[in-house]
Design a protein around this motif. Structure first.
Motif, PDB file in Angstrom:
ATOM      1  N   ASP A  53      56.213 -60.551 116.705  1.00 25.79           N
ATOM      2  CA  ASP A  53      55.948 -59.194 116.483  1.00 25.79           C
ATOM      3  C   ASP A  53      57.056 -58.300 117.188  1.00 25.79           C
ATOM      4  O   ASP A  53      57.350 -58.507 118.230  1.00 25.79           O
ATOM      5  N   ARG A  75      57.429 -54.842 117.879  1.00 30.33           N
ATOM      6  CA  ARG A  75      57.002 -54.162 118.980  1.00 30.33           C
ATOM      7  C   ARG A  75      58.213 -52.830 118.837  1.00 30.33           C
ATOM      8  O   ARG A  75      58.713 -52.688 118.109  1.00 30.33           O
ATOM      9  N   THR A  76      58.251 -52.110 120.243  1.00 34.65           N
ATOM     10  CA  THR A  76      59.062 -51.116 120.316  1.00 34.65           C
ATOM     11  C   THR A  76      60.243 -51.588 120.565  1.00 34.65           C
ATOM     12  O   THR A  76      60.714 -52.663 120.998  1.00 34.65           O
ATOM     13  N   ARG A  77      61.412 -50.635 120.267  1.00 37.04           N
ATOM     14  CA  ARG A  77      62.753 -51.247 120.637  1.00 37.04           C
ATOM     15  C   ARG A  77      62.982 -51.517 122.064  1.00 37.04           C
ATOM     16  O   ARG A  77      63.806 -52.341 122.223  1.00 37.04           O
ATOM     17  N   GLY A  78      62.498 -50.642 122.887  1.00 36.87           N
ATOM     18  CA  GLY A  78      62.799 -50.908 124.336  1.00 36.87           C
ATOM     19  C   GLY A  78      62.229 -52.227 124.636  1.00 36.87           C
ATOM     20  O   GLY A  78      62.647 -53.044 125.457  1.00 36.87           O
ATOM     21  N   ALA A  79      60.820 -52.645 124.036  1.00 39.64           N
ATOM     22  CA  ALA A  79      60.125 -53.857 124.418  1.00 39.64           C
ATOM     23  C   ALA A  79      60.973 -54.998 124.232  1.00 39.64           C
ATOM     24  O   ALA A  79      61.003 -56.044 124.603  1.00 39.64           O
ATOM     25  N   ARG A  80      61.707 -54.910 122.929  1.00 45.12           N
ATOM     26  CA  ARG A  80      62.513 -55.822 122.248  1.00 45.12           C
ATOM     27  C   ARG A  80      63.719 -56.043 123.132  1.00 45.12           C
ATOM     28  O   ARG A  80      63.943 -57.016 123.447  1.00 45.12           O
ATOM     29  N   ARG A  81      64.416 -55.056 123.623  1.00 41.88           N
ATOM     30  CA  ARG A  81      65.625 -55.199 124.345  1.00 41.88           C
ATOM     31  C   ARG A  81      65.177 -55.998 125.776  1.00 41.88           C
ATOM     32  O   ARG A  81      65.864 -56.746 126.345  1.00 41.88           O
ATOM     33  N   THR A  82      63.941 -55.599 126.527  1.00 34.90           N
ATOM     34  CA  THR A  82      63.585 -56.234 127.737  1.00 34.90           C
ATOM     35  C   THR A  82      63.138 -57.624 127.401  1.00 34.90           C
ATOM     36  O   THR A  82      63.656 -58.489 128.221  1.00 34.90           O
TER      37      THR A  82
END
Length: 243
Positions: free
Chosen positions: A103, A105-112
């Protein structure tokens, strides 16, 4: 993680039988080594587990239930021998890992999550912007491991993941596999022709010859007290032995 079971698996291509009535269990949280010479059928068994080789007979089970290869999320992820061929040379490392996430998810969550996975395999988050061609073979194999884990698999299959690496790099990748197994409780089928490598990472080992499992058991028992002639031949072929 979970257990993976091959229940009397057969794979045939025309009149050629590649796997013949193979049964093997990868228990929850353990690394099982699968060894044998080139052409013995090891990689075909791995490909069958991820849906890349059609079964002629038998079943593949996850926790006792038939495994299905549907949708974006795959319960079994495979890491191939050549890390460069398994990564798109035009995609950044971060994009390649993100592509494997079930999934987005958000761009920030992906980066994390990308940063977490890169740190898990001992590559800094700064590598996310690099292309595969900018990394060494060992670093690319670490990326391949991170990409496999990005899919949140229940089992990982590692197919000769150190054989294309320099000897000096192999040890670091094997240490990483041991660390992942310890910290993540990873269930893994570790395929190799190198008995010394399997002895280092696997708790159990199965020996494959001509598409059949000829011997299996605890790694120390099989390698120190082999019962089958073929296992003894593999041991004798190693300079200094694997003991």
């Amino acid at each position: 993680m979970t257990s993976l079971e091959f229940d009397r698996i057969s794979v045939r291509y025309g009149q050629s039988t590649v796997l013949d009535d193979v049964s093997l269990i990868v228990p929850d949280g353990e690394v099982v080594g699968l060894v044998g010479e080139s052409g013995s059928g090891k990689s075909t068994l791995a490909r069958a587990a991820v849906g890349l080789a059609p079964l002629s007979g038998g079943r593949i089970l996850l926790d006792g239930a038939p495994m299905r290869h549907r949708g974006r999320r795959r319960p079994v992820q495979m890491v191939f021998q050549d890390p460069f061929s398994s990564l798109d040379p035009r995609m950044t490392i971060g994009a390649s890992i993100a592509e494997a996430m079930p999934d987005l998810r958000t761009r920030g969550a992906r980066r994390t999550e990308i940063a977490r996975l890169l740190e898990l395999v001992h590559l800094g988050p700064s590598r996310a912007g690099h292309l595969p061609g900018q990394l060494s073979g060992g670093q690319r194999q670490r990326v391949a491991l991170a990409r496999a884990l990005a899919g949140r698999p229940r089992v990982v299959i590692a197919d000769e993941i150190t054989s294309a690496l320099d000897v000096s790099v192999q040890g670091a990748v094997l240490n990483l596999v041991r660390e992942m197994q310890r910290d993540l409780g990873l269930s893994m089928l570790f395929i190799s022709h190198n008995l010394a490598v399997v002895r280092y990472v696997a708790t159990q080992v199965a020996v494959m010859q001509d598409g059949r499992i000829v011997e299996q058991g605890l790694t120390a028992d099989v390698l120190e007290r082999p019962q089958h002639d073929y296992t003894r031949q593999l041991l004798a072929a190693i300079p200094g032995g694997a003991r």
